[in-house]
Write an enzyme that holds these catalytic residues in place. Structure first.
Site: not given
Ligand code: ADP
Ligand code: MG
Length: 252
Positions: A96, A98-101, A249, A252
């Protein structure tokens, strides 16, 4: 908060570390914000008002955009690929964070590093294609592989007929570690890359079961093999410069 590591060559060090802070979500918004940034520093202040500073190569605050990340990190990767260097970009942080984002993006209007790097490679190869200043004919070739590591099993996301439970990771004496039997697909344009990634994503473990739970345990590694074929006027055989870009990606 997620960390992005990229390994292009640079003036000083071949490893760069970037930190991106995402906006607080609904659950977190009532908690005290203890993190601030200043240039490439992160300042964490505890409840007794004591602060600690941490310095990185790049620091992005909650207002940072996908463009900002691409301009610093993605462009480095592209420049180095044209110079013939390998590179690797991965994000790590808790679920959560923001890695995938950051790596893939939120939507097609909010593309992350992976689609932007793929698109720029094609755009740039189209402008570079042809005769260079040394009178060499240069053509480009882009191939892709896409794999998942899930429960320590390596799965080829581009070759469903490869039903071996896990592909073997081997060491090549010259080119280093590789996954034996991993399919490489030649791609002609950015749209084919997009299609291939989407198709591969449907084969991930995350596609069939609980999305969040599984995505946090499965790593996805997209590898771009970028080949520059250089034909010099007075030499019969062309030479090839191959750069490998690993875009990860992480779970974790
Ligand atoms: P992870 O891959 O690390 O588990 P995600 O990338 O899935 O985390 O991000 C978790 C949530 O936070 C998602 O809903 C994503 O859209 C949001 N999010 C992450 N980074 C950002 C950002 N920089 N700006 C806006 N929303 C974000
Ligand atoms: Mg992810």
């Amino acid at each position: 908060m997620s960390f992005i590591n990229s390994i292009p060559t640079s003036e000083k060090s071949s490893i760069k570390v970037a930190v991106r802070i995402r906006p607080l979500n609904k659950k977190e918004s009532s908690t005290a914000n203890i993190i601030t940034t200043s240039n490439e520093k992160i300042i964490i202040t505890d409840s007794s008002n004591k602060s600690k500073n941490f310095t990185y190569d790049y620091v992005y605050d909650v207002n940072s955009t996908q463009d900002d990340i691409y301009n610093d990190i993605g462009k480095h990767v592209i420049t180095n690929a044209f110079k013939g260097y390998n590179s690797c970009v991965f994000a790590y942080g808790i679920t959560g964070s923001g890695k995938s984002y950051t790596m893939m993006g939120g939507s097609s209007f909010d593309k992350g590093l992976i689609p932007r790097i793929c698109q720029s490679l094609f755009d740039l190869q189209n402008t570079h294609d042809g005769i260079d200043k040394h009178n060499c004919q240069i053509t480009y070739q882009i191939e892709l592989s896409y794999m998942e590591i899930y429960s320590e099993q390596v799965k080829d996301l581009l070759n469903p007929s490869n039903d071996k439970s896990s592909l073997d990771v081997r060491q090549h004496p010259e080119t280093g570690p590789y996954v034996d039997g991993l399919k490489q697909i030649l791609v002609e344009d950015y749209l084919s890359i997009k299609r291939i990634i989407s198709k591969g994503d449907t084969r991930r473990h995350t596609a069939s079961t609980d999305m969040n739970d599984c995505s946090s345990r499965s790593h996805a590694i997209l590898t771009i093999y970028f080949t520059q074929i250089v034909q010099e006027a007075d030499i019969a055989k062309p030479r090839e410069i191959v750069s490998k870009i690993n875009l990860v990606d992480l779970a974790g």
